[in-house]
Motif scaffolding. Structure first.
Motif, short mmCIF file in Angstrom:
data_model
loop_
_atom_site.label_atom_id
_atom_site.label_comp_id
_atom_site.label_asym_id
_atom_site.label_seq_id
_atom_site.Cartn_x
_atom_site.Cartn_y
_atom_site.Cartn_z
N SER A 1 4.41 8.93 -4.40
CA SER A 1 3.88 10.14 -4.90
C SER A 1 5.26 10.03 -6.10
N SER B 1 8.53 5.37 -15.79
CA SER B 1 7.14 4.69 -15.90
C SER B 1 7.96 3.23 -15.78
N GLN C 1 0.69 -1.09 -0.08
CA GLN C 1 0.08 -0.22 -0.18
C GLN C 1 0.75 1.54 0.62
N GLY D 1 5.09 1.86 -7.51
CA GLY D 1 3.90 1.50 -7.37
C GLY D 1 2.97 1.78 -8.30
N ALA D 2 0.94 1.63 -8.13
CA ALA D 2 0.21 1.91 -9.07
C ALA D 2 -0.37 3.53 -8.79
N LEU D 3 0.09 4.83 -7.81
CA LEU D 3 0.51 5.89 -8.07
C LEU D 3 1.53 6.28 -9.18
N GLN D 4 2.58 5.57 -9.00
CA GLN D 4 4.37 6.51 -9.84
C GLN D 4 3.23 6.07 -11.08
N ASN E 1 1.85 1.84 -3.18
CA ASN E 1 0.86 2.09 -4.15
C ASN E 1 0.79 3.23 -4.27
N LEU E 2 0.72 4.40 -2.99
CA LEU E 2 1.03 5.43 -2.17
C LEU E 2 1.84 5.88 -2.75
N MET F 1 0.63 5.08 -12.41
CA MET F 1 -0.56 6.54 -13.05
C MET F 1 0.24 7.59 -13.51
N GLN F 2 0.55 8.56 -12.80
CA GLN F 2 1.10 9.42 -12.65
C GLN F 2 2.01 9.71 -14.13
N ASN G 1 -0.65 9.55 -16.73
CA ASN G 1 -1.05 10.77 -17.51
C ASN G 1 -0.38 11.93 -17.68
#
Length: 245
Positions: A72, A169, A66, A174-177, A69-70, A179-180, A183
């Motif tokens: 940044s 990438s 977690q 994690g998932a957040l990195q 994933n969180l 995703m950012q 984006n």
């Protein structure tokens, strides 16, 4: 002789007596059923402890995941994209001639590109208008070429930005990195789309100015021809005598 025999007999008797006086040790009685129950209890307790340890390890790993994933992404390319677009926008803002503002454009276009010239407009004024239209066309071509050069430079910067984003990438933890990073890749794509629209805008403007100049030149030529021919009786050729002939 009697004394020696008596001594020997006494020694034997004492030896036998000493052997008879040896202590007897107590024996421990073991209950097999109780021993099995205690063993099973110990095994179950150990299994419960192992299960609790495994559960704590799973929860710890879950918290670690977690946190990953969180986490940044410590990388932001937006300012670089904005700076690149700002340079292109500045070139468009520096464009001379017809303004991009609709109200001013309508007024200037009606003055420089009339459907027809009024009779009150002098030939000198038509010449000055033609010269100004030519300057607008030249400026439109210059602006388009300047923006083409800027876009070419921006593309080299975009290649570096794309390489950085792909690296971020691929190394995301994690998932957040991830995703950012995705984006920001989409932001780069949007920036390139806007840049392409800017380039198309200036190219279309240059082409439109040239077409409008040609249309205005045709109208000016028509008006000059009309004034040359006049509205009265057209010129009629007749013979001329030279030297009394």
């Amino acid at each position: 002789m009697k004394t020696r025999a008596l001594s020997a007999s006494l020694a034997v008797v004492l030896s036998v007596s000493l052997l008879a006086v040896q202590p007897v040790f107590a024996l421990t009685v073991i209950d097999p059923t109780n021993l099995v129950q205690n063993t099973l209890t110990a095994i179950r307790t150990l299994e419960q402890i192992n299960n609790q340890v495994q559960q704590l390890q799973n929860e710890s790993q879950m918290l670690i995941n977690q946190a990953r994933n969180l986490a940044s992404l410590d990388f932001n390319i937006v300012n670089r994209l904005r700076s690149s677009l700002a340079r292109s926008e500045q070139l468009i803002a520096e464009a001379q001639g017809l303004a991009y503002d609709v109200r001013n454009l309508d007024r200037e276009f009606a003055r420089l590109y009339p459907r027809e010239y009024a009779a009150t407009v002098s030939g000198d004024q038509m010449y000055r208008d033609a010269r100004e239209r030519w300057a607008h066309t030249l400026d439109g071509l210059h602006t388009a070429m300047r923006l083409q050069a800027q876009v070419s430079w921006n593309l080299r910067e975009d290649e570096g930005a794309l390489a950085d984003l792909v690296g971020q990438s691929q190394s995301a933890t994690g998932a957040l990195q991830a995703m950012q990073a995705t984006n920001q890749l989409l932001a780069l794509q949007a920036k390139q789309s806007i840049q392409a629209q800017q380039l198309q805008l200036t190219q279309d403007r240059a082409a439109s100015l040239e077409l409008a100049r040609q249309a205005a030149a045709s109208e000016r030529a028509r008006e000059v021809r009309r004034r040359f021919l006049g509205e009265g009786t057209p010129y009629t050729p007749h013979s001329v005598r030279f030297y009394g002939n």
